[in-house]
Design a protein around this motif. Structure first.
Motif, short mmCIF file in Angstrom:
data_model
loop_
_atom_site.label_atom_id
_atom_site.label_comp_id
_atom_site.label_asym_id
_atom_site.label_seq_id
_atom_site.Cartn_x
_atom_site.Cartn_y
_atom_site.Cartn_z
N ASN A 70 -0.23 12.13 -0.36
CA ASN A 70 -0.75 10.77 -0.24
C ASN A 70 -0.01 10.09 0.92
O ASN A 70 0.87 10.70 1.54
CB ASN A 70 -0.60 10.00 -1.56
CG ASN A 70 0.85 9.83 -1.97
OD1 ASN A 70 1.76 9.88 -1.15
ND2 ASN A 70 1.07 9.63 -3.25
N ALA A 71 -0.35 8.86 1.22
CA ALA A 71 0.23 8.17 2.39
C ALA A 71 1.75 8.09 2.29
O ALA A 71 2.46 8.34 3.27
CB ALA A 71 -0.37 6.78 2.51
N GLU A 72 2.25 7.77 1.09
CA GLU A 72 3.70 7.65 0.90
C GLU A 72 4.39 8.97 1.20
O GLU A 72 5.36 9.03 1.96
CB GLU A 72 3.93 7.23 -0.55
CG GLU A 72 5.33 7.39 -1.06
CD GLU A 72 5.38 7.29 -2.58
OE1 GLU A 72 6.13 8.07 -3.18
OE2 GLU A 72 4.67 6.45 -3.16
N LYS A 73 3.87 10.05 0.62
CA LYS A 73 4.50 11.36 0.83
C LYS A 73 4.34 11.81 2.28
O LYS A 73 5.19 12.52 2.80
CB LYS A 73 3.90 12.39 -0.12
CG LYS A 73 4.39 12.21 -1.54
CD LYS A 73 3.90 13.31 -2.45
CE LYS A 73 4.49 13.16 -3.85
NZ LYS A 73 3.90 14.08 -4.79
N ARG A 74 3.25 11.41 2.93
CA ARG A 74 3.03 11.76 4.34
C ARG A 74 4.14 11.16 5.21
O ARG A 74 4.70 11.82 6.08
CB ARG A 74 1.65 11.23 4.75
CG ARG A 74 1.26 11.45 6.17
CD ARG A 74 0.69 12.83 6.32
NE ARG A 74 1.46 13.47 7.35
CZ ARG A 74 1.49 14.75 7.60
NH1 ARG A 74 0.79 15.57 6.87
NH2 ARG A 74 2.21 15.25 8.55
N ILE A 75 4.45 9.87 4.96
CA ILE A 75 5.52 9.20 5.71
C ILE A 75 6.84 9.95 5.50
O ILE A 75 7.57 10.23 6.44
CB ILE A 75 5.68 7.73 5.24
CG1 ILE A 75 4.46 6.91 5.65
CG2 ILE A 75 6.94 7.10 5.81
CD1 ILE A 75 4.44 5.51 5.03
N HIS A 98 7.81 -0.41 8.12
CA HIS A 98 7.61 1.03 7.90
C HIS A 98 8.96 1.73 7.70
O HIS A 98 9.14 2.52 6.78
CB HIS A 98 6.86 1.60 9.10
CG HIS A 98 6.68 3.08 9.07
ND1 HIS A 98 7.47 3.94 9.78
CD2 HIS A 98 5.80 3.85 8.38
CE1 HIS A 98 7.08 5.18 9.55
NE2 HIS A 98 6.08 5.16 8.71
N VAL A 145 10.43 0.89 4.37
CA VAL A 145 9.74 1.62 3.30
C VAL A 145 10.32 3.02 3.19
O VAL A 145 10.63 3.50 2.09
CB VAL A 145 8.20 1.67 3.57
CG1 VAL A 145 7.54 2.69 2.66
CG2 VAL A 145 7.58 0.30 3.36
N SER A 158 0.83 -1.22 0.00
CA SER A 158 0.00 0.00 0.00
C SER A 158 0.86 1.26 0.00
O SER A 158 0.37 2.35 -0.32
CB SER A 158 -0.93 0.01 1.21
OG SER A 158 -0.23 0.33 2.40
N LYS A 159 2.13 1.13 0.34
CA LYS A 159 3.03 2.29 0.35
C LYS A 159 3.85 2.39 -0.94
O LYS A 159 4.12 3.47 -1.42
CB LYS A 159 4.00 2.21 1.54
CG LYS A 159 3.34 2.07 2.88
CD LYS A 159 2.55 3.30 3.25
CE LYS A 159 1.86 3.14 4.58
NZ LYS A 159 0.45 3.46 4.55
N VAL A 160 4.26 1.23 -1.49
CA VAL A 160 5.19 1.27 -2.64
C VAL A 160 4.50 1.01 -3.99
O VAL A 160 5.05 1.36 -5.03
CB VAL A 160 6.38 0.30 -2.46
CG1 VAL A 160 7.20 0.67 -1.24
CG2 VAL A 160 5.92 -1.15 -2.37
#
Length: 194
Positions: free
Chosen positions: A117-122, A83, A86, A40-42
């Motif tokens: 999005n979730a990736e950029k949030r992390i 996490h 990632v 869901s992240k990559v």
């Protein structure tokens, strides 16, 4: 207790005590959830599989060294490892351009991006954390102005009044803070990602 119904903590202890089969039960029990999280992240099957494998290599090494102490919290611990891997992946593969001393680039513009999005949030959270650590290396007067301007959103007039220096001095300190922040980033050889 039937081996397949054993709880995670029991299986971890059993694996540490030498029962290799216990780890395969743990992996089978949690692989779908961990893999789904990574994917869901990559959004890439091959990368997700690599990170999944790296996650369990790290789990095995940590368990073998006797460094595991997350009693009863095996899954959250493994998810944290995944996490972090990632984040490492994005740091290695989706780099922002290195700082150029043109003066136009502002790291803080990355931090204020609201459409994430979730990736950029992390990644943004990690950059924020890195920047907060880096600015601690600035001289006190520059750190003070930078914190007031960036984190407290104060005008240079307000900063001038609060610190008892002229507006020009406050502006100069901010300018030097950003120049020195670039030097600190270069010194640590950091790539801040976006």
């Amino acid at each position: 207790m039937e081996h397949n119904e054993a709880n995670d903590a029991f299986l971890v202890k059993s694996y540490i005590d030498g029962n290799e089969y216990s780890l395969s039960i743990l992996i089978n029990r949690h692989q779908h959830r961990i893999y789904s999280f990574i994917f869901s992240k990559v959004f890439d099957k091959d990368i997700a599989e690599d990170i999944f494998q790296d996650t369990f290599i790290k789990v095995i090494r940590t368990l073998k060294r006797g460094k595991y102490n997350e009693e009863g919290k095996f899954l959250p611990w493994v998810m944290r490892i995944a996490h972090n891997l990632v984040i490492d992946h994005f740091r290695k593969n989706k780099r922002m351009p290195k700082f150029e001393n043109s003066g136009d680039f502002n790291i803080f513009s990355v931090l204020s991006d609201t459409e994430l999005n979730a990736e950029k949030r992390i990644i943004k959270d990690q950059i924020e954390s890195d920047v907060k650590e880096l600015i601690k290396e600035l001289p006190e007067d520059q750190l003070e102005v930078l914190v007031m301007r960036i984190y407290k959103d104060m005008s240079f007039k307000e900063i001038s009044e609060r610190t008892g220096v002229s507006i020009n001095t406050a502006l100069g300190r901010m300018r030097y803070a950003l120049i020195n922040l670039r030097k600190v980033i270069d010194k640590h050889n950091l790539q801040l990602t976006n």
